[in-house]
Each structure stands twice: as C-alpha cells, then as structure tokens.
Design a protein around this motif. Structure first.
Motif, PDB file in Angstrom:
ATOM      1  N   MET A  79       0.846  -1.186   0.000  1.00  0.00           N
ATOM      2  CA  MET A  79       0.000   0.000   0.000  1.00  0.00           C
ATOM      3  C   MET A  79       0.888   1.244   0.000  1.00  0.00           C
ATOM      4  N   PRO A  80       0.394   2.382  -0.512  1.00  0.00           N
ATOM      5  CA  PRO A  80       1.214   3.599  -0.570  1.00  0.00           C
ATOM      6  C   PRO A  80       1.707   4.087   0.789  1.00  0.00           C
ATOM      7  N   ASP A  81       0.970   3.778   1.862  1.00  0.00           N
ATOM      8  CA  ASP A  81       1.372   4.251   3.187  1.00  0.00           C
ATOM      9  C   ASP A  81       2.073   3.166   4.005  1.00  0.00           C
ATOM     10  N   ALA A  82       2.573   2.144   3.332  1.00  0.00           N
ATOM     11  CA  ALA A  82       3.254   1.052   4.035  1.00  0.00           C
ATOM     12  C   ALA A  82       4.534   1.559   4.687  1.00  0.00           C
ATOM     13  N   PRO A  83       4.878   1.054   5.886  1.00  0.00           N
ATOM     14  CA  PRO A  83       6.167   1.415   6.480  1.00  0.00           C
ATOM     15  C   PRO A  83       7.327   0.894   5.651  1.00  0.00           C
ATOM     16  N   GLU A  84       8.485   1.458   5.896  1.00  0.00           N
ATOM     17  CA  GLU A  84       9.642   1.325   5.004  1.00  0.00           C
ATOM     18  C   GLU A  84      10.036  -0.103   4.671  1.00  0.00           C
ATOM     19  N   LEU A  85      10.103  -0.990   5.644  1.00  0.00           N
ATOM     20  CA  LEU A  85      10.632  -2.333   5.409  1.00  0.00           C
ATOM     21  C   LEU A  85       9.595  -3.308   4.885  1.00  0.00           C
ATOM     22  N   ALA A  86       8.375  -2.852   4.642  1.00  0.00           N
ATOM     23  CA  ALA A  86       7.348  -3.746   4.097  1.00  0.00           C
ATOM     24  C   ALA A  86       7.594  -4.078   2.635  1.00  0.00           C
ATOM     25  N   ARG A  87       8.293  -3.235   1.940  1.00  0.00           N
ATOM     26  CA  ARG A  87       8.443  -3.411   0.499  1.00  0.00           C
ATOM     27  C   ARG A  87       9.238  -4.677   0.182  1.00  0.00           C
ATOM     28  N   ASP A 112       3.237   9.379  20.373  1.00  0.00           N
ATOM     29  CA  ASP A 112       4.198  10.271  21.021  1.00  0.00           C
ATOM     30  C   ASP A 112       5.095  10.943  19.993  1.00  0.00           C
ATOM     31  N   GLU A 113       5.467  10.199  18.963  1.00  0.00           N
ATOM     32  CA  GLU A 113       6.227  10.724  17.824  1.00  0.00           C
ATOM     33  C   GLU A 113       6.077   9.735  16.687  1.00  0.00           C
ATOM     34  N   THR A 114       6.280  10.226  15.461  1.00  0.00           N
ATOM     35  CA  THR A 114       6.178   9.328  14.312  1.00  0.00           C
ATOM     36  C   THR A 114       7.268   8.270  14.405  1.00  0.00           C
ATOM     37  N   TRP A 115       6.878   7.002  14.334  1.00  0.00           N
ATOM     38  CA  TRP A 115       7.848   5.923  14.453  1.00  0.00           C
ATOM     39  C   TRP A 115       8.798   5.904  13.255  1.00  0.00           C
ATOM     40  N   THR A 116      10.043   5.527  13.502  1.00  0.00           N
ATOM     41  CA  THR A 116      11.043   5.397  12.440  1.00  0.00           C
ATOM     42  C   THR A 116      10.549   4.412  11.380  1.00  0.00           C
ATOM     43  N   GLY A 117      10.660   4.821  10.121  1.00  0.00           N
ATOM     44  CA  GLY A 117      10.214   3.987   9.018  1.00  0.00           C
ATOM     45  C   GLY A 117       8.797   4.278   8.555  1.00  0.00           C
ATOM     46  N   TYR A 118       8.097   5.170   9.255  1.00  0.00           N
ATOM     47  CA  TYR A 118       6.715   5.498   8.923  1.00  0.00           C
ATOM     48  C   TYR A 118       6.615   6.892   8.315  1.00  0.00           C
ATOM     49  N   MET A 119       5.691   7.050   7.382  1.00  0.00           N
ATOM     50  CA  MET A 119       5.363   8.368   6.861  1.00  0.00           C
ATOM     51  C   MET A 119       4.674   9.171   7.957  1.00  0.00           C
ATOM     52  N   PRO A 120       4.808  10.507   7.950  1.00  0.00           N
ATOM     53  CA  PRO A 120       4.113  11.319   8.949  1.00  0.00           C
ATOM     54  C   PRO A 120       2.617  10.998   8.989  1.00  0.00           C
ATOM     55  N   ARG A 121       2.073  10.918  10.188  1.00  0.00           N
ATOM     56  CA  ARG A 121       0.655  10.716  10.460  1.00  0.00           C
ATOM     57  C   ARG A 121       0.207   9.258  10.288  1.00  0.00           C
ATOM     58  N   THR A 122       1.129   8.349   9.983  1.00  0.00           N
ATOM     59  CA  THR A 122       0.694   6.970   9.715  1.00  0.00           C
ATOM     60  C   THR A 122       0.994   6.004  10.851  1.00  0.00           C
ATOM     61  N   SER A 123       1.830   6.376  11.825  1.00  0.00           N
ATOM     62  CA  SER A 123       2.074   5.462  12.950  1.00  0.00           C
ATOM     63  C   SER A 123       1.039   5.782  14.035  1.00  0.00           C
ATOM     64  N   ILE A 124      -0.122   5.226  13.852  1.00  0.00           N
ATOM     65  CA  ILE A 124      -1.237   5.495  14.757  1.00  0.00           C
ATOM     66  C   ILE A 124      -1.922   4.170  15.107  1.00  0.00           C
ATOM     67  N   ILE A 136      -2.553  -4.099   8.187  1.00  0.00           N
ATOM     68  CA  ILE A 136      -1.921  -5.006   9.142  1.00  0.00           C
ATOM     69  C   ILE A 136      -0.827  -5.821   8.452  1.00  0.00           C
ATOM     70  N   ASN A 137      -1.115  -6.337   7.264  1.00  0.00           N
ATOM     71  CA  ASN A 137      -0.133  -7.135   6.534  1.00  0.00           C
ATOM     72  C   ASN A 137       1.150  -6.337   6.293  1.00  0.00           C
ATOM     73  N   ASN A 138       1.022  -5.090   5.862  1.00  0.00           N
ATOM     74  CA  ASN A 138       2.203  -4.262   5.607  1.00  0.00           C
ATOM     75  C   ASN A 138       2.992  -3.985   6.885  1.00  0.00           C
ATOM     76  N   ILE A 139       2.295  -3.723   7.973  1.00  0.00           N
ATOM     77  CA  ILE A 139       2.972  -3.476   9.246  1.00  0.00           C
ATOM     78  C   ILE A 139       3.700  -4.736   9.710  1.00  0.00           C
ATOM     79  N   ASN A 140       3.060  -5.881   9.560  1.00  0.00           N
ATOM     80  CA  ASN A 140       3.726  -7.138   9.916  1.00  0.00           C
ATOM     81  C   ASN A 140       4.973  -7.364   9.074  1.00  0.00           C
ATOM     82  N   GLN A 141       4.876  -7.120   7.772  1.00  0.00           N
ATOM     83  CA  GLN A 141       6.043  -7.278   6.899  1.00  0.00           C
ATOM     84  C   GLN A 141       7.201  -6.406   7.392  1.00  0.00           C
ATOM     85  N   HIS A 142       6.876  -5.185   7.761  1.00  0.00           N
ATOM     86  CA  HIS A 142       7.895  -4.230   8.214  1.00  0.00           C
ATOM     87  C   HIS A 142       8.591  -4.720   9.481  1.00  0.00           C
ATOM     88  N   PHE A 143       7.820  -5.064  10.494  1.00  0.00           N
ATOM     89  CA  PHE A 143       8.428  -5.396  11.778  1.00  0.00           C
ATOM     90  C   PHE A 143       9.064  -6.778  11.793  1.00  0.00           C
TER      91      PHE A 143
END
Length: 392
Positions: free
Chosen positions: A1-9, A371-383, A338-345
């Motif tokens: 997905m376009p808003d997937a965290p960095e390591l999901a790709r 508290d702050e945008t998590w590393t690897g996440y686009m702004p506003r997406t670590s929620i 959820i799938n993209n977040i799992n791939q990332h972590f």
C-alpha cells in the motif's frame, strides 16, 4: 500500500515456490488412540517452500489453493477456493547467494500453509528460505482432535527443521541442496502456531496443563514430554533456532504456561497481538506471556482495538458467508494495512537476529505511536499501535 512502512516493500530477490510432501515416521496417532492404547503412524506433512530464485526465471505464477468451511462442520461445508500469488512455481533456485536463513511458519487451528502468503513471499524476496506447514489434523480440509494439535505442533516444527537440514546436505539431487542455513533459523506461528513455536523454543508446559491433557486422552502422558517436569524436554530446545515470532499465541488463558515455563524461554521473541483479542486474550493472554518471559529479549507489538486476526491474508471476498469472512477478517483494522505493518516489523526483527543487520532503529521506539512518528513510517501513519521491549 502507498502508506506502508519502510521495510514492508519486497526485497531484491525473485521468488520461487514449491510444494513438498514430508513424512514423520512412527508418531503417536492421537486421532485413533483410545483407552490406554496409543497406536503410531507415519504422519504426513505437506509444506510450501518459498526461496530466492534465479534472476532470469520463466515459470507459472503461483496460484494457491485453500478451503473455506470445515470438513467436520455440516453448517459450513468445505468449499475450495484459489487466489493468486507473486512467486513463480517450480523455478530454479538462486544458489549463488545462499545458503539462506530458514523461517518455519505454523498456521492457526483451523488453517493452512498458505494462510500468510503476503509474509512468506515477502521474506523470501529478502533472502530467506521460508517453509510453511500444513499441520495434519489441524486444517480446514483435515480437521481432527484438538488434542492432536496440542501435542504435535512443536514436534512438527522441529521435524521440518531437521528435514530442511537433511535436504540442504543431500547433494546436488535436491533443489534445496546448499540453500538452507539451519544454524540461523526462526520459528513463526499464529494462534495455535504461536503456542507451538513457544514450546518448541523453550517455554515448557505447566504441570496443570499437562494433567488436563492427560484426562482428555484417557491417561496418555504424551504432553508431559513437552513440560519442564520431563528431564528430556530441555534437550529438545534446538540451538539452531535463534529467534521466534508469535502472532496472538494461544494457551496462556488455558494454563499452558506457568512462571517457570515462561522463564525457560531464552530466545529473542517478537510478539504481535490485538489489544481486544477474544481468542487468545491480551492482558491475561499474549501480554502475560510477554511479561512472564523474563529471560528472553522480547518485543510486543500491539494493534489497539484489534481482535485475534492480526496475521492472515485479507479475506478472499467481501461476499463470503459471515463465519468464513470473519475467520480471516479483522473488524477494526484494514487487513492489508496489518499485513504491511507485519512485513515491516518481522523484516526488522529477523534482520537483526538472523542476519545481524543494523535495524535496531525500527524497533527502538516509544511505546505509544502517537508520542512521535515511528522510524520507518510516513508522517501521520504510525497510529493505533504500541511497542514494548524488555531485555532479560
């Protein structure tokens, strides 16, 4: 997905896939056991193997087969379905950059080896040899006594590890020859699969849980061999297993572990759970396992307000019967997210503990993702997430 965290790709490797038929000889046949007698059988295990493939590959794109419903439920007739994958079927492996770390994947009850293809294909593209098991007597197509699942899960995982080692050493006649680095193995399981990988990795079952199992199987003491009370158990904790990932592991609410059993887990562990898990439990379930595993380096990723289904592929269709749809669906979260977040972590965790990669920044995070945008996440997406980390 376009808003997937960095390591999901996906990674750099093309991915191949093959199906293998394994046989674990002379195993207790709990399905047919009665009274004090426990026959043995040659236990079949079908596995799906994803692997880095040669760069220039020609092959049919994989189409995976699974079932809805259950062969044991007359109200939900067994219904086959297929869905497309991204791997190429039966193509030549990339042997030039192997051997590759091994990841063994264990599904829930009832489930199948293709329950998490979004993750298995993704990991293979990043240079892992990934093997997912169809646990006999624990699939939609082949449901069996729950006691069979309770006993066989960790043993299936360890048997497959040994088989991958055997194939790796088998010489040029096997496509896995030279492909598998079993000294860098991770066990990954969902629900009953999480239960199994925890026990395989050192979390010995509690005496009370063993006693309940013994009553269910007419006096059989089989599960006692997976408890700290059995002197042989510690010797089955395989040093080749360097990390485990447990999605919503079942069992804590049912007394599967006590404090001593959990303290015997010493392997780095990544837990993933929904805060409203209604199958495995959260505060007295997955989170309690995390808190009790005092001697393991461990992480707990929590999807706030999610229930149990934090691991499967998305539902195959929005037009399924409600019971079949809910077997795969998460009622609050978008399953693709959820799938993209799992791939990332999972990529970050396995990268650290199986490959020695510098991925610590992706796990060294504030507990609350707001508290702050998590590393690897686009702004506003670590929620909607929490991350806990505890050292031994």
């Amino acid at each position: 997905m376009p808003d997937a965290p960095e390591l999901a790709r996906p990674g750099a490797f093309r991915v191949g896939v093959r199906t293998l038929e394994l046989v674990h000889a002379n195993q207790p046949d709990i399905q047919k056991g009665s009274g004090v007698e426990m026959p043995v059988y040659d236990r079949p295990l079908r596995v799906e193997v994803w692997y880095p493939a040669q760069e220039k590959i020609t092959g049919t794109t994989a189409e995976y087969s699974d079932f809805l419903g259950s062969a044991s439920d007359p109200d939900r007739p067994l219904t086959p379905f297929t869905f497309p994958g991204r791997a190429a079927r039966n193509v030549a492996p990339n042997t030039s950059e192997g051997p590759y770390p091994l990841v063994i994947v264990s599904h829930g009850y009832l489930g199948s080896r293709v329950l998490m293809t979004y993750l298995t294909e993704n990991l293979a593209s990043k240079g892992y040899l990934v093997v997912a098991i169809d646990h006999t007597e624990s699939t939609h197509e082949n449901p069996g006594k729950f006691t069979s699942t309770l006993y066989h899960r960790p043993l299936d995982d360890l048997f497959v590890l040994n088989e991958m080692d055997r194939f790796n050493r088998s010489g040029e006649g096997h496509f896995l020859s030279g492909m598998v680095d079993v000294s860098r193995t991770a066990l990954l399981g969902y629900s009953m699969g999480g239960y199994g990988v925890l026990n395989a990795a050192g979390a010995g079952f509690a005496p009370g849980f063993v006693g309940a199992f013994s009553q269910m199987t007419a006096g059989s003491q089989l599960l006692a061999t997976r408890s700290l009370s059995d002197p042989s158990y510690s010797g089955t904790v395989d040093p080749r297993v360097k990390a485990i990932v447990a999605f919503a592991p079942w069992g804590m609410q049912r007394g599967a572990w006590d404090s001593e059993g959990l303290k015997n887990l010493r392997i780095p562990t990544f837990f993933i759970a929904g805060s409203e898990d209604d199958i495995s439990g959260y505060e007295d379930g997955v989170k309690a396992i995390y808190e009790g595993a005092l001697n393991a380096e461990r992480y707990l990723l929590t999807y706030l307000n999610a229930r149990h289904n934090v691991a499967p592929n998305p539902p195959v269709s929005p037009y399924l019967e409600p019971a079949d749809y809910m077997h795969y669906s998460e009622p609050v979260w978008d399953e693709r997210r959820i799938n993209n977040i799992n791939q990332h972590f999972v990529t970050a965790f396995l990268g650290i503990y199986l490959k020695g990669m510098e991925y610590g920044k992706f796990l060294d995070l504030p507990v609350n993702s707001l508290d702050e945008t998590w590393t690897g996440y686009m702004p506003r997406t670590s929620i909607g997430l929490e991350m806990r980390h505890s050292a031994p």
